[in-house]
Scaffold this motif. Structure first.
Motif: not given
Length: 138
Positions: A82-89
């Motif tokens: 839901r953030s504007k920035k990427p996340i790594e899973i």
């Protein structure tokens, strides 16, 4: 190890928005966390307990599921960023990665992986700045 990732628009999941549960940016069982590593020690057997929902909001600290997962030979992880920035899973053990992907801001990803022993225990790490996500593993 084989994994498959698909990215798309955010899917609504029946969770309250902007809350954190099933995720921890620090281990409440430890008074001191060496090197900021907060891996879980409790186990969630998906074959017995079923799907595990999670959600998290963080300004930049890596976040971990509160449990290690076991019980199956293939898994599906769904994450709505839901953030504007990427996340790594990343689904991993201490020295082995089973699946990993980066999810773009305002996107959703589904990670599927198999060829894992049913008694293998692994956890999920979420890395990124201004994290705001929800999802599940089943």
């Amino acid at each position: 190890m084989v994994w498959d990732v698909s990215e798309g628009l955010i899917d609504p999941i029946d969770l309250e928005y902007n809350i954190t549960f099933g995720i921890s940016d620090r281990n409440p069982d430890l008074a001191v966390v060496p090197f900021g590593v907060n891996r879980p020690d409790k186990v969630w057997n998906i074959a017995k307990k079923g799907k595990y929902n999670f959600a998290g909001v963080s300004g930049g600290a890596d976040m971990y599921t509160n449990y290690k997962f076991t019980g199956k030979t293939s898994y599906t992880i769904k994450v709505n960023n839901r953030s504007k920035k990427p996340i790594e899973i990343t689904a991993k053990r201490l020295l082995k990665t089973y699946a990993s992907t980066k999810v773009s801001g305002k996107k959703s990803a589904t990670i599927q992986f198999s060829n894992i022993k049913h008694d293998t225990e692994f956890y999920i790490v979420f890395e990124g700045k201004d994290q705001d996500f929800d999802g599940y593993i089943k």
